[in-house]
Write a protein that holds these residues in place. Structure first.
Motif, PDB file in Angstrom:
ATOM      1  N   VAL A  76       0.845  -1.193   0.000  1.00  0.00           N
ATOM      2  CA  VAL A  76       0.000   0.000   0.000  1.00  0.00           C
ATOM      3  C   VAL A  76       0.884   1.248   0.000  1.00  0.00           C
ATOM      4  O   VAL A  76       1.939   1.281   0.637  1.00  0.00           O
ATOM      5  CB  VAL A  76      -0.922  -0.018   1.244  1.00  0.00           C
ATOM      6  N   ASN A  77       0.441   2.262  -0.708  1.00  0.00           N
ATOM      7  CA  ASN A  77       1.183   3.528  -0.739  1.00  0.00           C
ATOM      8  C   ASN A  77       1.332   4.075   0.675  1.00  0.00           C
ATOM      9  O   ASN A  77       0.395   4.002   1.477  1.00  0.00           O
ATOM     10  CB  ASN A  77       0.454   4.542  -1.626  1.00  0.00           C
ATOM     11  N   PRO A  78       2.473   4.674   0.998  1.00  0.00           N
ATOM     12  CA  PRO A  78       2.708   5.153   2.356  1.00  0.00           C
ATOM     13  C   PRO A  78       2.033   6.479   2.683  1.00  0.00           C
ATOM     14  O   PRO A  78       1.981   6.881   3.837  1.00  0.00           O
ATOM     15  CB  PRO A  78       4.227   5.300   2.420  1.00  0.00           C
ATOM     16  N   GLY A  79       1.538   7.178   1.669  1.00  0.00           N
ATOM     17  CA  GLY A  79       0.968   8.509   1.930  1.00  0.00           C
ATOM     18  C   GLY A  79       2.076   9.526   2.155  1.00  0.00           C
ATOM     19  O   GLY A  79       3.185   9.386   1.642  1.00  0.00           O
ATOM     20  N   ASP A  80       1.794  10.514   2.964  1.00  0.00           N
ATOM     21  CA  ASP A  80       2.743  11.600   3.248  1.00  0.00           C
ATOM     22  C   ASP A  80       3.884  11.069   4.111  1.00  0.00           C
ATOM     23  O   ASP A  80       3.680  10.732   5.288  1.00  0.00           O
ATOM     24  CB  ASP A  80       2.002  12.736   3.954  1.00  0.00           C
ATOM     25  N   LEU A  81       5.078  11.013   3.560  1.00  0.00           N
ATOM     26  CA  LEU A  81       6.234  10.482   4.292  1.00  0.00           C
ATOM     27  C   LEU A  81       6.592  11.328   5.508  1.00  0.00           C
ATOM     28  O   LEU A  81       7.217  10.830   6.446  1.00  0.00           O
ATOM     29  CB  LEU A  81       7.440  10.340   3.365  1.00  0.00           C
ATOM     30  N   ASP A  82       6.208  12.594   5.505  1.00  0.00           N
ATOM     31  CA  ASP A  82       6.485  13.469   6.653  1.00  0.00           C
ATOM     32  C   ASP A  82       5.706  13.057   7.902  1.00  0.00           C
ATOM     33  O   ASP A  82       6.052  13.459   9.014  1.00  0.00           O
ATOM     34  CB  ASP A  82       6.173  14.929   6.311  1.00  0.00           C
ATOM     35  N   THR A  83       4.663  12.280   7.729  1.00  0.00           N
ATOM     36  CA  THR A  83       3.867  11.847   8.882  1.00  0.00           C
ATOM     37  C   THR A  83       4.420  10.580   9.529  1.00  0.00           C
ATOM     38  O   THR A  83       3.924  10.152  10.559  1.00  0.00           O
ATOM     39  CB  THR A  83       2.391  11.607   8.480  1.00  0.00           C
ATOM     40  N   TRP A  84       5.430   9.997   8.929  1.00  0.00           N
ATOM     41  CA  TRP A  84       6.024   8.768   9.452  1.00  0.00           C
ATOM     42  C   TRP A  84       7.094   9.093  10.504  1.00  0.00           C
ATOM     43  O   TRP A  84       7.889  10.014  10.323  1.00  0.00           O
ATOM     44  CB  TRP A  84       6.666   7.961   8.323  1.00  0.00           C
ATOM     45  N   HIS A  86       9.459   6.889  11.224  1.00  0.00           N
ATOM     46  CA  HIS A  86      10.645   6.303  10.588  1.00  0.00           C
ATOM     47  C   HIS A  86      10.377   6.170   9.095  1.00  0.00           C
ATOM     48  O   HIS A  86       9.226   6.036   8.674  1.00  0.00           O
ATOM     49  CB  HIS A  86      10.939   4.914  11.162  1.00  0.00           C
ATOM     50  N   ASN A  87      11.432   6.165   8.303  1.00  0.00           N
ATOM     51  CA  ASN A  87      11.300   5.927   6.874  1.00  0.00           C
ATOM     52  C   ASN A  87      10.665   4.548   6.679  1.00  0.00           C
ATOM     53  O   ASN A  87      11.206   3.548   7.150  1.00  0.00           O
ATOM     54  CB  ASN A  87      12.682   5.978   6.217  1.00  0.00           C
ATOM     55  N   PRO A  88       9.518   4.458   5.990  1.00  0.00           N
ATOM     56  CA  PRO A  88       8.840   3.175   5.851  1.00  0.00           C
ATOM     57  C   PRO A  88       9.627   2.147   5.041  1.00  0.00           C
ATOM     58  O   PRO A  88       9.346   0.953   5.114  1.00  0.00           O
ATOM     59  CB  PRO A  88       7.523   3.530   5.161  1.00  0.00           C
ATOM     60  N   TYR A  89      10.619   2.600   4.280  1.00  0.00           N
ATOM     61  CA  TYR A  89      11.416   1.684   3.466  1.00  0.00           C
ATOM     62  C   TYR A  89      12.789   1.412   4.065  1.00  0.00           C
ATOM     63  O   TYR A  89      13.659   0.867   3.396  1.00  0.00           O
ATOM     64  CB  TYR A  89      11.524   2.220   2.030  1.00  0.00           C
ATOM     65  N   GLU A  90      12.964   1.785   5.298  1.00  0.00           N
ATOM     66  CA  GLU A  90      14.186   1.437   6.031  1.00  0.00           C
ATOM     67  C   GLU A  90      13.745   0.644   7.255  1.00  0.00           C
ATOM     68  O   GLU A  90      13.354   1.216   8.273  1.00  0.00           O
ATOM     69  CB  GLU A  90      14.975   2.677   6.433  1.00  0.00           C
ATOM     70  N   PRO A  91      13.785  -0.691   7.153  1.00  0.00           N
ATOM     71  CA  PRO A  91      13.292  -1.520   8.251  1.00  0.00           C
ATOM     72  C   PRO A  91      14.094  -1.303   9.528  1.00  0.00           C
ATOM     73  O   PRO A  91      15.294  -1.046   9.485  1.00  0.00           O
ATOM     74  CB  PRO A  91      13.465  -2.944   7.726  1.00  0.00           C
ATOM     75  N   TYR A  92      13.387  -1.375  10.633  1.00  0.00           N
ATOM     76  CA  TYR A  92      14.079  -1.269  11.911  1.00  0.00           C
ATOM     77  C   TYR A  92      13.426  -2.226  12.897  1.00  0.00           C
ATOM     78  O   TYR A  92      12.262  -2.605  12.760  1.00  0.00           O
ATOM     79  CB  TYR A  92      14.090   0.167  12.434  1.00  0.00           C
ATOM     80  N   ILE A  93      14.202  -2.627  13.870  1.00  0.00           N
ATOM     81  CA  ILE A  93      13.746  -3.582  14.875  1.00  0.00           C
ATOM     82  C   ILE A  93      13.693  -2.878  16.215  1.00  0.00           C
ATOM     83  O   ILE A  93      14.628  -2.179  16.612  1.00  0.00           O
ATOM     84  CB  ILE A  93      14.678  -4.807  14.928  1.00  0.00           C
ATOM     85  N   ASP A  94      12.583  -3.076  16.903  1.00  0.00           N
ATOM     86  CA  ASP A  94      12.391  -2.556  18.253  1.00  0.00           C
ATOM     87  C   ASP A  94      11.966  -3.738  19.114  1.00  0.00           C
ATOM     88  O   ASP A  94      10.852  -4.253  18.952  1.00  0.00           O
ATOM     89  CB  ASP A  94      11.324  -1.458  18.255  1.00  0.00           C
ATOM     90  N   GLY A  95      12.857  -4.192  19.963  1.00  0.00           N
ATOM     91  CA  GLY A  95      12.576  -5.386  20.754  1.00  0.00           C
ATOM     92  C   GLY A  95      12.522  -6.600  19.851  1.00  0.00           C
ATOM     93  O   GLY A  95      13.463  -6.886  19.129  1.00  0.00           O
ATOM     94  N   ASP A  96      11.370  -7.279  19.871  1.00  0.00           N
ATOM     95  CA  ASP A  96      11.230  -8.458  19.018  1.00  0.00           C
ATOM     96  C   ASP A  96      10.330  -8.199  17.808  1.00  0.00           C
ATOM     97  O   ASP A  96       9.849  -9.128  17.178  1.00  0.00           O
ATOM     98  CB  ASP A  96      10.715  -9.645  19.821  1.00  0.00           C
ATOM     99  N   GLY A 100       8.420  -1.675   9.100  1.00  0.00           N
ATOM    100  CA  GLY A 100       8.734  -1.172   7.767  1.00  0.00           C
ATOM    101  C   GLY A 100       7.565  -1.465   6.849  1.00  0.00           C
ATOM    102  O   GLY A 100       6.738  -2.341   7.134  1.00  0.00           O
ATOM    103  N   ARG A 101       7.476  -0.744   5.728  1.00  0.00           N
ATOM    104  CA  ARG A 101       6.368  -0.903   4.795  1.00  0.00           C
ATOM    105  C   ARG A 101       6.402  -2.314   4.215  1.00  0.00           C
ATOM    106  O   ARG A 101       7.373  -2.716   3.605  1.00  0.00           O
ATOM    107  CB  ARG A 101       6.450   0.137   3.681  1.00  0.00           C
ATOM    108  N   GLY A 102       5.337  -3.059   4.450  1.00  0.00           N
ATOM    109  CA  GLY A 102       5.259  -4.431   3.974  1.00  0.00           C
ATOM    110  C   GLY A 102       5.687  -5.463   5.004  1.00  0.00           C
ATOM    111  O   GLY A 102       5.633  -6.659   4.730  1.00  0.00           O
ATOM    112  N   ALA A 103       6.099  -5.021   6.185  1.00  0.00           N
ATOM    113  CA  ALA A 103       6.544  -5.977   7.205  1.00  0.00           C
ATOM    114  C   ALA A 103       5.425  -6.952   7.561  1.00  0.00           C
ATOM    115  O   ALA A 103       5.682  -8.124   7.842  1.00  0.00           O
ATOM    116  CB  ALA A 103       7.035  -5.243   8.451  1.00  0.00           C
ATOM    117  N   ALA A 104       4.173  -6.493   7.549  1.00  0.00           N
ATOM    118  CA  ALA A 104       3.046  -7.379   7.833  1.00  0.00           C
ATOM    119  C   ALA A 104       2.371  -7.840   6.541  1.00  0.00           C
ATOM    120  O   ALA A 104       1.948  -8.977   6.440  1.00  0.00           O
ATOM    121  CB  ALA A 104       2.029  -6.666   8.728  1.00  0.00           C
ATOM    122  N   ASP A 105       2.256  -6.963   5.562  1.00  0.00           N
ATOM    123  CA  ASP A 105       1.581  -7.286   4.308  1.00  0.00           C
ATOM    124  C   ASP A 105       2.295  -6.560   3.181  1.00  0.00           C
ATOM    125  O   ASP A 105       2.150  -5.367   3.019  1.00  0.00           O
ATOM    126  CB  ASP A 105       0.112  -6.864   4.387  1.00  0.00           C
TER     127      ASP A 105
END
Length: 169
Positions: A76-84, A86-96, A100-105
């Motif tokens: 799905v399109n991320p919309g306005d990137l300024d509202t994020w 974190h960058n949706p295309y730079e995956p990051y891990i927090d705990g377990d 990132g965009r597409g991490a679930a779907d």
């Protein structure tokens, strides 16, 4: 230390394959390289420029029904990137949890089916086909009419057809 499987998922997330940009080919090529490194041949099937699907077939000459693993390459399109945050295309891990965009779907589903196919290659028993496709392409268009049952790795409302039962689920 991060596992190779998680790194593969992170590489998928880094590709902007949002529906607005038509960049599914980059996803297909990354998956194709991963499969090739495991000795699995695959082919790209062009839907439109920049929108290739991928089909990999284990034991293509095996008799009997085909078990198909399918999933879509776009997100799905991320919309306005300024509202994020974190960058949706730079995956990051927090705990377990990995974000990132597409991490679930649907990037996690694609990674899961590709990694499963690689593991199944080590224990071949029957024909298994993997299709990573443009959302509007039906499974049968890529894998043929005998491709049921299918394991659809998606959280979207794509109908799953069973040729044996001739019912829509």
């Amino acid at each position: 230390m991060m596992s190779d499987d998680i790194e593969f998922l992170k590489d998928l997330i880094r590709i902007d394959s949002s529906t607005a940009n038509g960049n599914e080919t980059a996803v297909a090529k990354l998956i194709q390289a991963k499969l090739a490194s495991a000795g699995i041949d695959s082919k790209l099937v062009e839907y439109a420029p920049g929108r290739d699907s991928l089909v990999a077939d284990l034991n293509p000459d095996a008799p009997g029904p085909i078990l198909g693993f399918t999933g879509h390459e776009d997100v799905v399109n991320p919309g306005d990137l300024d509202t994020w945050t974190h960058n949706p295309y730079e995956p990051y891990i927090d705990g377990d949890k990995l974000y990132g965009r597409g991490a679930a779907d649907m990037k996690s589903g694609l990674a899961g089916l590709v990694l499963t196919l690689i593991r199944l290659k080590k224990r071949p028993a029957s024909r298994i086909t993997c299709a990573c496709w443009r959302r509007s392409v039906r499974n049968t268009a890529l894998m043929g009419p005998n491709s049921s049952p299918s394991l659809v790795m998606s959280t979207t409302s794509v109908p799953c057809w069973s040729a044996k039962a001739a019912t829509r689920r």
